[in-house]
Design a protein around this motif. Structure first.
Motif, short mmCIF file in Angstrom:
data_model
loop_
_atom_site.label_atom_id
_atom_site.label_comp_id
_atom_site.label_asym_id
_atom_site.label_seq_id
_atom_site.Cartn_x
_atom_site.Cartn_y
_atom_site.Cartn_z
N ALA A 49 0.34 4.59 7.68
CA ALA A 49 0.24 4.07 8.95
C ALA A 49 -1.18 3.89 9.39
O ALA A 49 -1.12 2.84 10.44
CB ALA A 49 0.62 5.21 10.02
N LYS A 50 -2.04 4.29 9.03
CA LYS A 50 -3.60 3.92 9.42
C LYS A 50 -4.03 2.56 8.43
O LYS A 50 -5.05 1.77 9.06
CB LYS A 50 -4.71 5.01 9.35
N PHE A 51 -3.87 2.69 7.38
CA PHE A 51 -4.65 1.57 6.21
C PHE A 51 -3.63 0.64 5.89
O PHE A 51 -4.12 -0.24 5.14
CB PHE A 51 -5.27 2.43 5.24
N GLN A 52 -2.16 0.76 6.03
CA GLN A 52 -1.28 -0.36 5.52
C GLN A 52 -1.25 -0.43 4.24
O GLN A 52 -1.38 -1.45 3.64
CB GLN A 52 -1.41 -1.83 6.23
N LEU A 53 -1.39 0.67 3.49
CA LEU A 53 -1.38 0.44 2.04
C LEU A 53 -0.03 -0.09 1.35
O LEU A 53 -0.05 -0.74 0.46
CB LEU A 53 -1.33 2.04 1.40
N THR A 54 1.17 0.23 1.82
CA THR A 54 2.42 -0.53 1.56
C THR A 54 2.12 -2.09 1.39
O THR A 54 2.57 -2.77 0.43
CB THR A 54 3.55 -0.04 2.18
N LYS A 55 1.62 -2.75 2.52
CA LYS A 55 1.61 -3.81 2.59
C LYS A 55 0.40 -4.61 1.56
O LYS A 55 0.51 -5.38 1.07
CB LYS A 55 1.15 -4.30 4.20
N HIS A 56 -0.69 -3.79 1.51
CA HIS A 56 -1.66 -3.87 0.54
C HIS A 56 -1.09 -4.07 -0.98
O HIS A 56 -1.55 -4.93 -1.57
CB HIS A 56 -2.83 -3.14 0.77
N GLU B 203 8.69 4.52 -5.63
CA GLU B 203 7.87 3.34 -6.24
C GLU B 203 6.40 3.39 -5.69
O GLU B 203 5.56 3.44 -6.41
CB GLU B 203 8.48 2.30 -6.61
N VAL B 204 6.51 3.09 -4.56
CA VAL B 204 5.46 3.01 -3.61
C VAL B 204 4.66 4.40 -3.67
O VAL B 204 3.27 4.20 -3.87
CB VAL B 204 5.63 2.76 -1.91
N LEU B 205 5.17 5.45 -3.51
CA LEU B 205 4.58 6.85 -3.65
C LEU B 205 3.92 6.99 -5.12
O LEU B 205 2.87 7.34 -5.07
CB LEU B 205 5.44 7.85 -3.30
N GLU B 206 4.55 6.59 -6.04
CA GLU B 206 4.22 6.60 -7.54
C GLU B 206 2.84 5.82 -7.65
O GLU B 206 2.10 6.23 -8.35
CB GLU B 206 5.24 6.42 -8.58
N TYR B 207 2.88 4.52 -6.91
CA TYR B 207 1.84 3.82 -7.21
C TYR B 207 0.51 4.24 -6.51
O TYR B 207 -0.43 4.20 -6.83
CB TYR B 207 2.19 2.36 -6.50
N TYR B 208 0.73 4.79 -5.27
CA TYR B 208 -0.09 5.62 -4.53
C TYR B 208 -0.92 6.70 -5.24
O TYR B 208 -2.19 6.63 -5.36
CB TYR B 208 0.34 6.02 -3.11
N ASN B 209 -0.27 7.29 -6.02
CA ASN B 209 -0.51 8.59 -6.80
C ASN B 209 -1.28 8.18 -8.01
O ASN B 209 -2.04 8.73 -8.49
CB ASN B 209 0.41 9.43 -7.12
N LYS B 210 -0.89 6.79 -8.56
CA LYS B 210 -1.77 6.46 -9.70
C LYS B 210 -3.34 5.95 -9.28
O LYS B 210 -4.14 6.28 -10.00
CB LYS B 210 -1.19 4.90 -10.23
N HIS B 211 -3.53 5.80 -8.07
CA HIS B 211 -4.66 5.41 -7.41
C HIS B 211 -5.48 6.57 -7.04
O HIS B 211 -6.70 6.81 -6.52
CB HIS B 211 -4.78 4.53 -6.21
#
Length: 420
Positions: free
Chosen positions: A144-151, A171-179
């Motif tokens: 909500a603050k940094f628009q990670l999904t859009k990024h 899938e988005v949550l898994e990608y976030y946890n990779k970083h």
């Protein structure tokens, strides 16, 4: 056509002739077009096709060349992707320690500290922090603050790592946890947290936001737990207060009914009166026996003594009857019932005191921060990318390519030997 060009080139080389195949082919394409060049190339290739041994040698050599070409191409394309196309990620790092301020250091935790091991409570708190940071709730706050999904779906990520536009939440949550990289050191009790992003400033800002959110949330967990406990303690406190008031009312009513402030004191007083009367009775009996030896039975003094002895005996009997006799409410029965009511009141009062102490303690727990998040090192601003590690990736691709080439070469040789 490419195969024929290459084999003709090798054939000319074996005969130590001038390498004219490629040059002739270009000239034929200019003069006769592609179809004409192919017809003349087929005509030149017949001299190889008619020689079985030469054709077999050249086919084997071409098969090896093709296999090498495939793996060299794979190696070059992989290296090109890693060096020029793969997204470079900057990693910001921080180190945290979660401490429980409500617990005192006991002997067991002191022993673990001497052995260089964190306490079980610290380990549990750190694991809670780790799971919380990896949760969907936290990701939604960050997104909500940094628009990670859009990024993650934008052109800022290379075409291989980039998420598709129809990527699911999982899938988005898994990608976030990779970083998001989290590591807990059991020896020192330090929780290391890192976050990778294409923008070093953004990586630092996101990590700072995560640390601030954890600092608030770790105490919010305990505060919610304390609030639930407070509600339970308040209910128990009300019950204890009601019981104490009921016990006090029963004791007061009993005292009013029997017109006694303290039956114990009354019983003690009655016992003292009986003892005093019995002492006077004994004295009068001795005096009566003494005077009887030299006085007549109808003497005034003897008659008076007999009356006194009779009155004293009556008083003793009446007092004993009041104390333990067959009265409607004898004093000993009143005393036993009074002691029961008094003990119940004392017990309920003690329960009420403990409930009151627990209530005040829980109120303090709700207001205070039982856990504290100590920041060993603040999130840094990386000045160089962390991923990919290009030298390491280059060596890895090289080793994998050589291994795969060796395996396929061996398999093709085995297949060839079986055919022959």
């Amino acid at each position: 056509m490419i195969k024929k060009l290459i084999q003709l080139f090798w054939f000319e080389k074996t005969k130590e002739e001038e390498h004219r195949t490629i040059r002739k082919s270009f000239a034929r394409v200019k003069r006769h077009g592609m179809l004409g060049a192919i017809e003349r190339l087929d005509k030149d290739y017949k001299q190889i096709d008619e020689d079985y041994i030469t054709r077999s040698i050249l086919n084997t050599k071409y098969a090896k060349f093709r296999l090498r070409f495939v793996f060299v191409t794979f190696f070059l394309l992989s290296c090109f992707y890693v060096v020029f196309l793969k997204t470079e990620l900057y990693e910001s790092r921080t180190a945290l320690i979660v401490r429980d301020m409500s617990q005192t250091t006991n002997a067991s935790s002191l022993g673990l500290s001497l052995l260089g091991m964190g306490s079980s409570s610290q380990l549990q708190d750190s694991k809670i922090v780790e799971e919380y940071l990896k949760s969907l709730d936290v990701y939604q706050l960050v997104d909500a603050k940094f628009q990670l999904t859009k990024h993650y779906k934008s052109d800022a990520i290379d075409f291989i790592d980039r998420l598709p536009n129809d990527a699911t939440t999982e899938e988005v949550l898994e990608y976030y946890n990779k970083h998001l990289i989290i590591y807990y050191d059991e020896t020192s009790g330090i929780l290391s947290v890192a976050f990778a992003h294409v923008d070093p400033k953004k990586a630092q800002e996101i990590l700072e936001f995560l640390v601030q959110n954890v600092d608030y949330q770790i105490n919010e967990f305990n505060r919610k737990k304390a609030i639930k406990q407070l509600k339970f303690v308040e209910v128990e406190f009300d019950k204890a207060k009601e019981k104490m008031e009921n016990s006090s009312s029963l004791l007061e009513a009993y005292q009013n009914k029997h017109l006694l402030l303290d039956p114990t004191a009354e019983a003690t007083s009655s016992s003292g009166i009986i003892a005093e009367l019995e002492a006077r009775l004994t004295q009068k009996k001795i005096e009566y026996a003494t005077k009887k030896s030299y006085l007549n039975e109808d003497n005034f003094e003897l008659v008076n003594l007999r009356n006194e002895i009779k009155e004293i005996k009556a008083s003793i009997a009446k007092t004993k009857s009041n104390l333990t006799g067959s009265e409607k409410n004898p004093l000993n029965k009143v005393l036993i019932e009074y002691e029961k009511l008094k003990m119940q009141l004392e017990f309920d009062t003690e329960v009420y005191k403990n409930a009151l102490i627990q209530l005040e303690t829980t109120k303090i727990d709700v207001a205070k921060n039982a856990k504290t998040l100590s920041i060993v090192s603040k999130p840094n601003l990386p000045d160089g990318y962390t991923y990919p590690n290009k030298p390491k990736t280059f060596i890895t691709i090289l080793i994998i390519s050589l291994l795969m080439y060796g395996i396929f070469s061996m398999l093709s040789q085995i297949i060839k030997d079986h055919k022959e």
